[in-house]
Design a protein around this motif. Structure first.
Motif, PDB file in Angstrom:
ATOM      1  N   ALA A  82       0.822  -1.216   0.000  1.00 41.59           N
ATOM      2  CA  ALA A  82       0.000   0.000   0.000  1.00 41.59           C
ATOM      3  C   ALA A  82       0.853   1.262   0.000  1.00 41.59           C
ATOM      4  O   ALA A  82       0.333   2.364  -0.227  1.00 41.59           O
ATOM      5  N   GLY A  83       2.159   1.123   0.264  1.00 45.81           N
ATOM      6  CA  GLY A  83       3.060   2.275   0.272  1.00 45.81           C
ATOM      7  C   GLY A  83       3.449   2.751   1.659  1.00 45.81           C
ATOM      8  O   GLY A  83       3.998   3.839   1.819  1.00 45.81           O
ATOM      9  N   ILE A  84       3.173   1.926   2.697  1.00 48.18           N
ATOM     10  CA  ILE A  84       3.530   2.272   4.075  1.00 48.18           C
ATOM     11  C   ILE A  84       4.745   1.450   4.486  1.00 48.18           C
ATOM     12  O   ILE A  84       4.700   0.215   4.452  1.00 48.18           O
ATOM     13  N   VAL A  85       5.831   2.110   4.868  1.00 46.49           N
ATOM     14  CA  VAL A  85       7.060   1.412   5.243  1.00 46.49           C
ATOM     15  C   VAL A  85       7.514   1.923   6.603  1.00 46.49           C
ATOM     16  O   VAL A  85       7.561   3.139   6.827  1.00 46.49           O
ATOM     17  N   ILE A  86       7.837   1.000   7.498  1.00 43.32           N
ATOM     18  CA  ILE A  86       8.308   1.364   8.831  1.00 43.32           C
ATOM     19  C   ILE A  86       9.782   1.025   8.979  1.00 43.32           C
ATOM     20  O   ILE A  86      10.245  -0.020   8.520  1.00 43.32           O
ATOM     21  N   GLU A 101      22.300  -5.591  -1.756  1.00 44.93           N
ATOM     22  CA  GLU A 101      21.567  -6.797  -1.372  1.00 44.93           C
ATOM     23  C   GLU A 101      20.573  -6.506  -0.261  1.00 44.93           C
ATOM     24  O   GLU A 101      19.452  -7.031  -0.251  1.00 44.93           O
ATOM     25  N   ASN A 102      20.955  -5.649   0.680  1.00 45.34           N
ATOM     26  CA  ASN A 102      20.044  -5.281   1.757  1.00 45.34           C
ATOM     27  C   ASN A 102      18.871  -4.452   1.242  1.00 45.34           C
ATOM     28  O   ASN A 102      17.726  -4.661   1.663  1.00 45.34           O
ATOM     29  N   ILE A 103      19.137  -3.532   0.340  1.00 43.60           N
ATOM     30  CA  ILE A 103      18.072  -2.679  -0.189  1.00 43.60           C
ATOM     31  C   ILE A 103      16.989  -3.500  -0.870  1.00 43.60           C
ATOM     32  O   ILE A 103      15.784  -3.251  -0.702  1.00 43.60           O
ATOM     33  N   PHE A 104      17.396  -4.517  -1.614  1.00 39.22           N
ATOM     34  CA  PHE A 104      16.426  -5.282  -2.405  1.00 39.22           C
ATOM     35  C   PHE A 104      16.146  -6.669  -1.833  1.00 39.22           C
ATOM     36  O   PHE A 104      15.592  -7.523  -2.525  1.00 39.22           O
ATOM     37  N   LEU A 105      16.504  -6.883  -0.567  1.00 38.40           N
ATOM     38  CA  LEU A 105      16.244  -8.168   0.071  1.00 38.40           C
ATOM     39  C   LEU A 105      14.729  -8.416   0.145  1.00 38.40           C
ATOM     40  O   LEU A 105      13.982  -7.626   0.713  1.00 38.40           O
ATOM     41  N   GLY A 106      14.292  -9.521  -0.450  1.00 36.24           N
ATOM     42  CA  GLY A 106      12.868  -9.814  -0.524  1.00 36.24           C
ATOM     43  C   GLY A 106      12.163  -9.101  -1.661  1.00 36.24           C
ATOM     44  O   GLY A 106      10.965  -9.301  -1.897  1.00 36.24           O
ATOM     45  N   ASN A 107      12.896  -8.282  -2.379  1.00 34.46           N
ATOM     46  CA  ASN A 107      12.349  -7.500  -3.496  1.00 34.46           C
ATOM     47  C   ASN A 107      13.390  -7.468  -4.613  1.00 34.46           C
ATOM     48  O   ASN A 107      13.674  -6.433  -5.205  1.00 34.46           O
ATOM     49  N   GLU A 108      13.976  -8.660  -4.888  1.00 33.04           N
ATOM     50  CA  GLU A 108      15.144  -8.760  -5.751  1.00 33.04           C
ATOM     51  C   GLU A 108      14.851  -8.330  -7.195  1.00 33.04           C
ATOM     52  O   GLU A 108      13.730  -8.521  -7.697  1.00 33.04           O
ATOM     53  N   GLU A 154      18.487   2.127   5.233  1.00 32.08           N
ATOM     54  CA  GLU A 154      17.098   1.746   5.512  1.00 32.08           C
ATOM     55  C   GLU A 154      16.129   2.660   4.757  1.00 32.08           C
ATOM     56  O   GLU A 154      15.109   2.192   4.228  1.00 32.08           O
ATOM     57  N   ILE A 155      16.434   3.957   4.707  1.00 34.41           N
ATOM     58  CA  ILE A 155      15.553   4.875   3.984  1.00 34.41           C
ATOM     59  C   ILE A 155      15.620   4.611   2.485  1.00 34.41           C
ATOM     60  O   ILE A 155      14.593   4.632   1.788  1.00 34.41           O
ATOM     61  N   ALA A 156      16.820   4.329   1.964  1.00 37.49           N
ATOM     62  CA  ALA A 156      16.947   3.962   0.553  1.00 37.49           C
ATOM     63  C   ALA A 156      16.131   2.705   0.247  1.00 37.49           C
ATOM     64  O   ALA A 156      15.482   2.600  -0.805  1.00 37.49           O
ATOM     65  N   LYS A 157      16.157   1.762   1.187  1.00 35.85           N
ATOM     66  CA  LYS A 157      15.367   0.528   1.039  1.00 35.85           C
ATOM     67  C   LYS A 157      13.880   0.856   0.975  1.00 35.85           C
ATOM     68  O   LYS A 157      13.136   0.289   0.170  1.00 35.85           O
ATOM     69  N   ALA A 158      13.446   1.789   1.816  1.00 35.85           N
ATOM     70  CA  ALA A 158      12.040   2.199   1.805  1.00 35.85           C
ATOM     71  C   ALA A 158      11.676   2.856   0.480  1.00 35.85           C
ATOM     72  O   ALA A 158      10.608   2.604  -0.089  1.00 35.85           O
ATOM     73  N   LEU A 159      12.565   3.695  -0.037  1.00 35.20           N
ATOM     74  CA  LEU A 159      12.307   4.360  -1.314  1.00 35.20           C
ATOM     75  C   LEU A 159      12.205   3.366  -2.458  1.00 35.20           C
ATOM     76  O   LEU A 159      11.475   3.592  -3.431  1.00 35.20           O
ATOM     77  N   SER A 160      12.921   2.257  -2.348  1.00 31.71           N
ATOM     78  CA  SER A 160      12.864   1.233  -3.404  1.00 31.71           C
ATOM     79  C   SER A 160      11.496   0.573  -3.474  1.00 31.71           C
ATOM     80  O   SER A 160      11.162  -0.089  -4.456  1.00 31.71           O
ATOM     81  N   LEU A 166       6.285   7.076   5.257  1.00 32.25           N
ATOM     82  CA  LEU A 166       7.468   6.524   5.910  1.00 32.25           C
ATOM     83  C   LEU A 166       7.345   6.723   7.419  1.00 32.25           C
ATOM     84  O   LEU A 166       7.152   7.840   7.890  1.00 32.25           O
ATOM     85  N   ILE A 167       7.469   5.626   8.180  1.00 36.40           N
ATOM     86  CA  ILE A 167       7.395   5.681   9.634  1.00 36.40           C
ATOM     87  C   ILE A 167       8.797   5.480  10.195  1.00 36.40           C
ATOM     88  O   ILE A 167       9.456   4.481   9.899  1.00 36.40           O
ATOM     89  N   LEU A 168       9.260   6.418  10.999  1.00 40.07           N
ATOM     90  CA  LEU A 168      10.597   6.368  11.587  1.00 40.07           C
ATOM     91  C   LEU A 168      10.461   6.311  13.104  1.00 40.07           C
ATOM     92  O   LEU A 168       9.998   7.267  13.726  1.00 40.07           O
ATOM     93  N   ASP A 169      10.858   5.174  13.696  1.00 38.60           N
ATOM     94  CA  ASP A 169      10.745   4.982  15.139  1.00 38.60           C
ATOM     95  C   ASP A 169      12.089   5.294  15.789  1.00 38.60           C
ATOM     96  O   ASP A 169      13.051   4.551  15.627  1.00 38.60           O
ATOM     97  N   GLU A 170      12.154   6.419  16.505  1.00 41.78           N
ATOM     98  CA  GLU A 170      13.389   6.877  17.164  1.00 41.78           C
ATOM     99  C   GLU A 170      14.576   6.873  16.193  1.00 41.78           C
ATOM    100  O   GLU A 170      15.600   6.236  16.437  1.00 41.78           O
TER     101      GLU A 170
END
Length: 512
Positions: A82-86, A101-108, A154-160, A166-170
């Protein structure tokens, strides 16, 4: 009329014995930075876990509407589609894999053959890294990056994942000032690109600087949503909403009456466990009974290494120098030796080194002092229960009982369990490494009060902190470390952020 991209209505969530959320509402406008503030245990992270699908639909009450559509997420993948990433406070990166590899892990990124297209993977990763201001090569292992750069990955991963919210916890809890400023600038840039952000943070000055609106949650309920453009909305105003009262001072008053020297350290030198370099070089300091001594230093200055090496050689390949307790030399070669010498050390990383997160409060508190609770080699369950219940009451640990699992407690309550564990050993010197990292202002005040009570009983405390105002507000004297060397000390009456920073950035030889 405001364009709300997200509306959460009457959200209720219960755990065994605890009602975490009770009718919480949250409305977030499209393209804004929306902060969520509240004390530890208020329900902030629980609310975001519901939004991101960590807690699936059906496990909570209420309604979520995202981009006008009612959402019933079964898992994280549903929310990401839906476009929500935490991005959680504990980063979910694999250190031995590359950045790409981390950015596209599970989204290769796969080619026509079904195999991973590494050229495309690295090329797309390079563009994503450029968009978040990170100049690293995509093939660099994530484990070689500092925490600040890992946050950007992590933010680059979210942008991918074509993130819309974007939800940022601490996000800045473990970052130094420069990395924090860079990350907040990036969030501002994302806002300019139309990406909505929700930030959970205890750093209220950062909230004041970046948020468009702030929703305050207290005891599982929505208190209010503040428009940060209103000149009457200040940090003090947010605190009043969080704790239900004004904090007259961030730091409780204490009359300092230092006595005799309890701990004296001379020419302490520590070598890195794997590299041929010194991390602490000839450090000398002392702390007196009834005194709080601070240690200031930038990241990598050797603060934690100094503390851990003193505490039973918990760090370092080679350690030299001398340590004295009450004028008598001590040589603690293990943690048990250090505890026997009346030393205690509360680690900066409570989740990794300070607590057993899958065990209960009682076991965590008793683990440091089993000898005191044992008869003929067997731990007395009655003594363990008595000690834990006493600590829970005196430290104001908020939990259903001493059998509550520590991993389910808020950060502030976890920190109180860590302090309870070491206070049970009855130390003469308590070393606190980042004692208030990641906890709210109310819990911080409680911990400062506990520090005062400890030193009023004639004990001594050493506080290591990245927050210079915290050191100035809680200590009697402050030592500065730079590149493993003590570069000077200041009585708190003379200490400012500016002159402490001067000491923290200069070598001993340069300042005389």
């Amino acid at each position: 009329m405001a364009d709300h991209v997200l509306e959460m209505r009457s959200i209720t969530k219960e755990f065994p014995g605890v009602k975490a959320l009770s009718g919480v509402t949250l409305s977030v406008e499209r393209g804004e930075v929306h902060a969520i503030c509240g004390e530890n245990g208020a329900g902030k992270s629980t609310l975001m876990k519901i939004l991101s699908g960590v807690y699936s639909a059906g496990s909570y009450g209420g309604e979520i509407r995202f981009e006008v559509q009612t959402c019933n997420f079964s898992n994280i993948r549903d929310s990401e589609r839906a476009g929500i990433v935490i991005i959680h406070q504990e980063l979910a990166l694999v250190p031995h894999l590359s950045i790409a590899e981390n950015i596209f892990l599970g989204n290769e990124r796969r080619g026509r053959s079904g195999l991973i297209d590494w050229h495309r993977t690295n090329a797309e990763a390079h563009e994503l890294l450029r968009s978040v201001g990170l100049a690293e090569e995509p093939t660099t292992p994530v484990g070689q990056l500092g925490v600040g750069k890992q946050q950007l990955v992590e933010i680059a991963k979210a942008l991918s994942k074509d993130v819309k919210l974007l939800i940022l916890d601490e996000p800045t809890a473990a970052l130094n000032d420069n990395d924090s400023a860079h990350l907040l600038d990036l969030v501002r840039d994302l806002r300019s690109r139309g990406i909505t952000s929700i930030i959970i943070s205890h750093k209220l000055h950062e909230v004041e600087a970046i948020a468009d609106h702030t929703t305050v949650i207290r005891d599982g309920r929505t208190v209010e949503t503040l428009n940060m453009a209103d000149p009457e909305v200040t940090v003090d105003r947010i605190i009043r909403g969080m704790v239900g009262r004004d904090l007259e001072s961030f730091y409780p008053e204490r009359n300092s009456q230092p006595g005799e020297v309890v701990l004296r350290v001379e020419d302490w030198t520590v070598r890195h466990p794997y590299q041929d370099r010194l991390v602490v070089n000839g450090a000398s300091f002392e702390v007196r009974a009834g005194e709080v001594v601070g240690i200031a230093g930038l990241m990598g200055a050797g603060r934690t290494e100094l503390a851990m090496s003193l505490f039973g050689r918990s760090y370092g390949r080679y350690i030299s120098g001398r340590a004295y307790m009450h004028g008598r030399e001590i040589k603690p070669r293990t943690v048990a030796d250090a505890v026997a010498c009346k030393l205690a050390y509360a680690t900066e990383d409570r989740k990794e080194y300070g607590l057993n997160l899958i065990d209960d409060i009682a076991r965590n508190i008793s683990g440091s002092a089993l000898g005191k609770l044992s008869n003929w080699g067997f731990v007395s369950s009655q003594a363990e229960t008595t000690a834990a219940e006493s600590a829970m009451k005196s430290m104001n640990i908020k939990a259903p009982s001493i059998k509550a699992v520590v991993g389910k407690l808020s950060g502030g309550n976890q920190q109180k369990v860590v302090l309870s564990k070491w206070l049970l050993t009855d130390p003469d010197v308590l070393i606190l490494d980042e004692p208030t990292r990641g906890i709210d202002v109310g819990a911080k005040y409680e911990i400062y009060t506990l520090i005062n009570s400890f030193v009023e009983a004639g004990k001594a405390v050493v506080v290591i902190s990245s927050d210079l105002l915290e050191l100035i507000g809680t200590c009697d004297r402050i030592y500065a470390l730079c590149a493993g060397r003590i570069t000077g000390q200041l009585p708190v009456a003379d200490a400012t952020e500016e002159n402490l920073m001067t000491l923290m950035t200069q070598d001993k030889e340069l300042i005389g």
